[in-house]
Design an enzyme around this catalytic site. Structure first.
Site, PDB file in Angstrom:
ATOM      1  N   SER A 241       0.828  -1.218   0.000  1.00 40.12           N
ATOM      2  CA  SER A 241       0.000   0.000   0.000  1.00 40.12           C
ATOM      3  C   SER A 241       0.859   1.264   0.000  1.00 40.12           C
ATOM      4  O   SER A 241       0.567   2.226  -0.740  1.00 40.12           O
ATOM      5  CB  SER A 241      -0.968   0.012   1.185  1.00 40.12           C
ATOM      6  OG  SER A 241      -0.294  -0.244   2.397  1.00 40.12           O
ATOM      7  N   HIS A 271      -1.939  -8.877   2.058  1.00 41.54           N
ATOM      8  CA  HIS A 271      -1.615  -7.602   2.734  1.00 41.54           C
ATOM      9  C   HIS A 271      -2.757  -7.276   3.702  1.00 41.54           C
ATOM     10  O   HIS A 271      -3.040  -8.070   4.591  1.00 41.54           O
ATOM     11  CB  HIS A 271      -1.388  -6.548   1.639  1.00 41.54           C
ATOM     12  CG  HIS A 271      -0.822  -5.240   2.110  1.00 41.54           C
ATOM     13  ND1 HIS A 271      -0.190  -5.072   3.306  1.00 41.54           N
ATOM     14  CD2 HIS A 271      -0.798  -4.008   1.507  1.00 41.54           C
ATOM     15  CE1 HIS A 271       0.200  -3.815   3.441  1.00 41.54           C
ATOM     16  NE2 HIS A 271      -0.165  -3.147   2.360  1.00 41.54           N
ATOM     17  N   HIS A 318       5.750 -12.545   7.733  1.00 40.92           N
ATOM     18  CA  HIS A 318       5.987 -11.168   7.294  1.00 40.92           C
ATOM     19  C   HIS A 318       7.194 -11.115   6.381  1.00 40.92           C
ATOM     20  O   HIS A 318       8.142 -11.891   6.548  1.00 40.92           O
ATOM     21  CB  HIS A 318       6.203 -10.230   8.491  1.00 40.92           C
ATOM     22  CG  HIS A 318       5.959  -8.799   8.151  1.00 40.92           C
ATOM     23  ND1 HIS A 318       6.944  -7.975   7.647  1.00 40.92           N
ATOM     24  CD2 HIS A 318       4.826  -8.054   8.190  1.00 40.92           C
ATOM     25  CE1 HIS A 318       6.431  -6.789   7.414  1.00 40.92           C
ATOM     26  NE2 HIS A 318       5.144  -6.798   7.725  1.00 40.92           N
ATOM     27  N   ARG A 327       2.955  -4.493  16.804  1.00 44.63           N
ATOM     28  CA  ARG A 327       1.564  -4.009  16.648  1.00 44.63           C
ATOM     29  C   ARG A 327       0.595  -5.091  17.126  1.00 44.63           C
ATOM     30  O   ARG A 327      -0.485  -4.803  17.621  1.00 44.63           O
ATOM     31  CB  ARG A 327       1.294  -3.645  15.182  1.00 44.63           C
ATOM     32  CG  ARG A 327       2.222  -2.569  14.640  1.00 44.63           C
ATOM     33  CD  ARG A 327       2.062  -2.375  13.141  1.00 44.63           C
ATOM     34  NE  ARG A 327       2.345  -3.596  12.410  1.00 44.63           N
ATOM     35  CZ  ARG A 327       2.140  -3.761  11.101  1.00 44.63           C
ATOM     36  NH1 ARG A 327       1.641  -2.770  10.388  1.00 44.63           N
ATOM     37  NH2 ARG A 327       2.434  -4.901  10.502  1.00 44.63           N
ATOM     38  N   ASP A 373      -2.307  -8.347  11.782  1.00 46.26           N
ATOM     39  CA  ASP A 373      -3.659  -8.757  11.415  1.00 46.26           C
ATOM     40  C   ASP A 373      -4.197  -9.918  12.251  1.00 46.26           C
ATOM     41  O   ASP A 373      -5.397 -10.174  12.260  1.00 46.26           O
ATOM     42  CB  ASP A 373      -3.694  -9.137   9.923  1.00 46.26           C
ATOM     43  CG  ASP A 373      -3.366  -7.948   9.043  1.00 46.26           C
ATOM     44  OD1 ASP A 373      -3.915  -6.863   9.309  1.00 46.26           O
ATOM     45  OD2 ASP A 373      -2.554  -8.086   8.116  1.00 46.26           O
TER      46      ASP A 373
HETATM   47  N1  CMX Z   1       1.263 -19.580   6.281  1.00 47.93           N
HETATM   48  C1  CMX Z   1       1.714 -20.517   5.409  1.00 47.93           C
HETATM   49  N2  CMX Z   1       2.767 -20.332   4.604  1.00 47.93           N
HETATM   50  C2  CMX Z   1       3.414 -19.164   4.713  1.00 47.93           C
HETATM   51  C3  CMX Z   1       3.050 -18.167   5.620  1.00 47.93           C
HETATM   52  C4  CMX Z   1       1.896 -18.386   6.417  1.00 47.93           C
HETATM   53  N3  CMX Z   1       1.418 -17.487   7.251  1.00 47.93           N
HETATM   54  N4  CMX Z   1       3.890 -17.109   5.497  1.00 47.93           N
HETATM   55  C5  CMX Z   1       4.774 -17.451   4.541  1.00 47.93           C
HETATM   56  N5  CMX Z   1       4.483 -18.685   4.058  1.00 47.93           N
HETATM   57  C6  CMX Z   1       5.123 -19.390   2.945  1.00 47.93           C
HETATM   58  C7  CMX Z   1       5.000 -18.540   1.692  1.00 47.93           C
HETATM   59  O1  CMX Z   1       3.721 -18.694   1.089  1.00 47.93           O
HETATM   60  C8  CMX Z   1       6.143 -19.064   0.860  1.00 47.93           C
HETATM   61  O2  CMX Z   1       5.730 -20.303   0.309  1.00 47.93           O
HETATM   62  P1  CMX Z   1       6.199 -20.764  -1.164  1.00 47.93           P
HETATM   63  O3  CMX Z   1       7.693 -20.921  -1.040  1.00 47.93           O
HETATM   64  O4  CMX Z   1       5.470 -22.031  -1.380  1.00 47.93           O
HETATM   65  O5  CMX Z   1       5.814 -19.661  -2.096  1.00 47.93           O
HETATM   66  C9  CMX Z   1       7.203 -19.360   1.921  1.00 47.93           C
HETATM   67  O6  CMX Z   1       6.500 -19.502   3.168  1.00 47.93           O
HETATM   68  C10 CMX Z   1       8.239 -18.257   2.055  1.00 47.93           C
HETATM   69  O7  CMX Z   1       7.576 -17.044   2.289  1.00 47.93           O
HETATM   70  P2  CMX Z   1       8.259 -15.880   3.164  1.00 47.93           P
HETATM   71  O8  CMX Z   1       9.498 -15.470   2.453  1.00 47.93           O
HETATM   72  O9  CMX Z   1       8.376 -16.300   4.578  1.00 47.93           O
HETATM   73  O10 CMX Z   1       7.135 -14.755   3.125  1.00 47.93           O
HETATM   74  P3  CMX Z   1       6.912 -13.612   2.018  1.00 47.93           P
HETATM   75  O11 CMX Z   1       7.815 -12.486   2.335  1.00 47.93           O
HETATM   76  O12 CMX Z   1       6.967 -14.176   0.651  1.00 47.93           O
HETATM   77  O13 CMX Z   1       5.395 -13.214   2.307  1.00 47.93           O
HETATM   78  C11 CMX Z   1       3.515 -12.708   3.658  1.00 47.93           C
HETATM   79  C12 CMX Z   1       5.020 -12.482   3.439  1.00 47.93           C
HETATM   80  C13 CMX Z   1       3.039 -11.764   4.743  1.00 47.93           C
HETATM   81  C14 CMX Z   1       2.783 -12.395   2.370  1.00 47.93           C
HETATM   82  C15 CMX Z   1       3.299 -14.187   4.089  1.00 47.93           C
HETATM   83  O14 CMX Z   1       3.930 -14.423   5.312  1.00 47.93           O
HETATM   84  C16 CMX Z   1       1.830 -14.572   4.171  1.00 47.93           C
HETATM   85  O15 CMX Z   1       1.242 -14.954   3.150  1.00 47.93           O
HETATM   86  N6  CMX Z   1       1.200 -14.463   5.405  1.00 47.93           N
HETATM   87  C17 CMX Z   1      -0.211 -14.731   5.552  1.00 47.93           C
HETATM   88  C18 CMX Z   1      -1.020 -13.540   5.075  1.00 47.93           C
HETATM   89  C19 CMX Z   1      -0.874 -12.360   6.027  1.00 47.93           C
HETATM   90  O16 CMX Z   1      -1.017 -12.487   7.221  1.00 47.93           O
HETATM   91  N7  CMX Z   1      -0.616 -11.183   5.454  1.00 47.93           N
HETATM   92  C20 CMX Z   1      -0.569  -9.923   6.222  1.00 47.93           C
HETATM   93  C21 CMX Z   1       0.839  -9.367   6.384  1.00 47.93           C
HETATM   94  C22 CMX Z   1       0.811  -8.059   7.125  1.00 47.93           C
HETATM   95  C23 CMX Z   1       0.157  -7.001   6.294  1.00 47.93           C
HETATM   96  O17 CMX Z   1       0.705  -6.627   5.253  1.00 47.93           O
HETATM   97  O18 CMX Z   1      -0.945  -6.569   6.640  1.00 47.93           O
END
Ligand code: CMX
Length: 445
Positions: A241, A271, A318, A327, A373
């Site tokens: 964002s 996000h 994250h 937070r 979140d």
């Molecule tokens: N549950 C399951 N798998 C997860 C995970 C979770 N909460 N967080 C990361 N992973 C997985 C990723 O999907 C990725 O899998 P692949 O290798 O199969 O693609 C792997 O772990 C590596 O990811 P990462 O490097 O740890 O995380 P990213 O930086 O790529 O992504 C985020 C960060 C937040 C998108 C991810 O942790 C996620 O999808 N979390 C759940 C959604 C969420 O809570 N989002 C809100 C974040 C805060 C915000 O912006 O508001």
């Protein structure tokens, strides 16, 4: 000129010298290299953005203008008898880097009240939209529909605009927008979920208090609103964002176009929509269990089932953080004080005990800890805001504080249009080949 604008003008004058000096004397100093994995993998860890509004340390978490969440909550002026600070005073801090006095904060409160009138056509547009449109669609549409009010666009069209004064018009748009967003949000809420029974703003209240009032939620929800908007305001510049808002503004698009674009990014489930997803996920499995609070063993199975079906655990992980999000902790402390026995809070706490170990065992997520979140929906639910697809709008009102402060500074420092360079897959393969050849030559030597 208001105190805030005056102080900001002085800060900008000083800061411009620092940016110019860096560019002239040290412009060729390297701060980051980019690997193939980073180019394919969402530029994670590539340092290529500048902001002074907030900084995110992977282990400490967010600091706003150098202050921790606790320092912000304790140090900023508060409305009489309240525990959480004026959002308006926090906006003063984000813009200037200074903790305002109570008088200075209250001057912004008054200034924003004068700017708070939402044009009638915004309500007409929202009423004309299908009632089942997602609240984030409505929120984004409402923001972009107000573009005709932009002082920045007006100044540009009238030729008043130059590299040195453009921030002043961005500032006007930022304050006008910030003053209006709470009513826009509350209007959408009551339009969608309360049969369009609208509640007029109360001009005696501050931004947080007025938002609670227009939502139809009793105190202490005003405190929740203040806390929530401040916590969600900024997380440095690289998140979707903030980055989107900054990118769009770099084309000299005004604050209305830019914020609306940023809000569209916030609406993604990876996000800001994750706060809605957490509640949706909890409701789903609670329904399956017939409303019974799951045991630890049942919870572990639910988490594994979610992962095994290819879904992420919402509210965990994250891109930058490598510890529990402060937070999350801040909201958890609120819950421990105000709703320790609330079953949904206890369930979310139980998830905190179970999820990190499972994510570690699965071994994919780099950060197994909860983000903002994971906790935020619990408090909303407790105070009666159970329509969870509205939660990201709350995030959006808060996020506007940070991104609008950022784009005001972007214009003040004359940051250029953003335009990173892309490469093709052929080129990456060539880089990889060259690196391998260099390695084998090294071995041979
Ligand atoms: N549950 C399951 N798998 C997860 C995970 C979770 N909460 N967080 C990361 N992973 C997985 C990723 O999907 C990725 O899998 P692949 O290798 O199969 O693609 C792997 O772990 C590596 O990811 P990462 O490097 O740890 O995380 P990213 O930086 O790529 O992504 C985020 C960060 C937040 C998108 C991810 O942790 C996620 O999808 N979390 C759940 C959604 C969420 O809570 N989002 C809100 C974040 C805060 C915000 O912006 O508001």
């Amino acid at each position: 000129m208001s105190t805030l604008k005056n102080v900001l003008a002085k800060k900008i004058e000083e800061h411009r010298k620092r940016t110019t000096k860096l560019l002239v004397e040290s412009g060729d100093v390297k701060i980051s290299d980019v690997t193939i994995a980073q180019a394919i993998g969402g530029m994670r860890g590539v340092k290529g953005l500048v902001t002074d509004i907030s900084y995110l340390d992977p282990f400490e978490g967010i600091r706003f203008r150098g202050y921790t969440i606790q320092e912000v909550m304790e140090g900023l002026p508060k409305p009489e008898g309240k525990d959480y600070p004026y959002v308006e005073g926090f906006f003063y801090l984000l813009l200037t880097g200074d903790i305002p006095t109570k008088e200075q904060a209250e001057e912004v409160v008054e200034d924003m009240k004068h700017r708070a009138k939402v044009p009638e056509y915004v309500f007409d547009i929202l009423r004309a939209m299908p009632r089942d449109s997602h609240p984030m669609v409505m929120f984004s549409a409402a923001i972009v529909s107000m573009q005709r009010e932009s002082e920045f666009a007006k100044a540009y069209n009238e030729g008043k605009f130059n590299k040195y004064n453009s921030w002043e018009y961005m500032y006007e748009d930022a304050l006008n927008l910030m003053a209006r967003l709470p009513q826009v949000g509350a209007f959408i809420y009551r339009l969608k979920y309360k049969g369009d029974t609208q509640i007029d703003p109360d001009p005696t209240l501050d931004l947080g208090g007025n938002f609670a009032h227009m939502m139809g939620l009793e105190p202490p929800y005003d405190e929740v609103a203040r806390m929530y908007f401040i916590l969600h305001s900024d997380h440095e510049s690289g998140n979707v964002s903030a980055h989107t808002t900054h990118l769009v503004a770099s084309a000299l698009s005004d604050a209305y176009y830019s914020l609306s674009a940023g809000i569209n990014g916030l609406a993604g489930p990876l996000h800001g929509l994750a706060n809605q997803e957490v509640l949706a996920w909890i409701q789903q499995f609670m329904e399956k269990l017939g409303g019974q609070v799951p045991t630890t063993e049942q919870l572990k199975k639910i988490v594994w089932d979610t992962l095994n079906s290819g879904h992420v655990i919402p509210g965990y992980g994250h891109a930058v953080l490598r510890k529990t999000d402060p937070r999350y902790t801040s909201q958890r402390e609120y819950c421990l004080k105000h709703l320790p026995d609330y079953p949904l809070f206890q369930l979310v706490s139980k998830l905190y005990e179970v999820v990190p170990d499972i994510l570690k065992e699965q071994g994919k997520a780099k950060n197994p800890w909860p983000n903002v979140d994971a906790q935020s929906g619990v408090i909303q639910w407790y105070y009666g805001l159970t329509e969870y697809d509205f939660y990201t709008v709350l995030f959006g009102i808060g996020r506007a504080l940070g991104v609008l402060a950022n784009i005001t500074w972007d214009r003040a420092l004359g940051y250029p249009i953003e335009r990173p360079k892309s490469v093709t897959t052929d080129m990456l393969e060539e880089y990889a080949k060259q690196a391998q050849e260099a390695k084998s030559n090294e071995h041979r030597a």
